[in-house]
Design a protein around this motif. Structure first.
Motif, PDB file in Angstrom:
ATOM      1  N   PHE A  46      10.306  -3.449  -6.746  1.00 49.78           N
ATOM      2  CA  PHE A  46       9.558  -3.818  -5.369  1.00 49.78           C
ATOM      3  C   PHE A  46       8.660  -4.992  -5.795  1.00 49.78           C
ATOM      4  CE2 PHE A  46      10.965   0.643  -5.111  1.00 49.78           C
ATOM      5  CZ  PHE A  46      11.934   0.513  -4.194  1.00 49.78           C
ATOM      6  N   SER A  48       6.143  -5.811  -3.759  1.00 53.87           N
ATOM      7  CA  SER A  48       4.857  -5.400  -3.315  1.00 53.87           C
ATOM      8  C   SER A  48       4.999  -4.191  -2.569  1.00 53.87           C
ATOM      9  CB  SER A  48       4.215  -6.354  -2.550  1.00 53.87           C
ATOM     10  OG  SER A  48       5.062  -6.665  -1.417  1.00 53.87           O
ATOM     11  N   VAL A  49       3.800  -3.433  -2.197  1.00 59.16           N
ATOM     12  CA  VAL A  49       3.725  -2.159  -1.584  1.00 59.16           C
ATOM     13  C   VAL A  49       2.860  -2.421  -0.696  1.00 59.16           C
ATOM     14  CG1 VAL A  49       3.403   0.279  -1.370  1.00 59.16           C
ATOM     15  CG2 VAL A  49       4.371  -0.546  -3.690  1.00 59.16           C
ATOM     16  N   THR A  57      -2.777  -3.141  -7.942  1.00 60.94           N
ATOM     17  CA  THR A  57      -2.511  -1.716  -8.043  1.00 60.94           C
ATOM     18  C   THR A  57      -3.026  -1.309  -9.479  1.00 60.94           C
ATOM     19  OG1 THR A  57      -0.642  -1.928  -6.768  1.00 60.94           O
ATOM     20  CG2 THR A  57      -0.769   0.125  -8.113  1.00 60.94           C
TER      21      THR A  57
END
Length: 78
Positions: A46, A48-49, A57
């Protein structure tokens, strides 16, 4: 004054078994590296979250790990 004596006593008791202290330190470092590797692998899948990328992060992870380590070192048992 009492806190200083407590920290001194805690460090002396930790240093009494040096092999245990060394193994505990190494295992803590390996656990932190494993957690960071998990974050890295998550961001391989992924991008980005939310609005958080890998660097943000990782920075947050480093801050939390550092503060937790300080707490374990100087306030353990309270």
């Amino acid at each position: 004054m009492i806190y200083r004596k407590y920290v001194k006593m805690h460090l002396k008791s930790s240093m009494q078994y040096r092999a245990n202290m060394i193994m505990l330190s190494i295992s803590s470092c390996l656990i932190s590296l494993g957690e960071l590797l998990t974050i890295f692998l998550m961001f391989q899948n992924f991008q980005s979250v939310g609005y958080w990328g890998f660097y943000e992060t990782s920075l947050m992870f480093g801050i939390v790990t550092f503060v937790y380590s300080l707490t374990e070192c100087f306030a353990r048992g309270f």
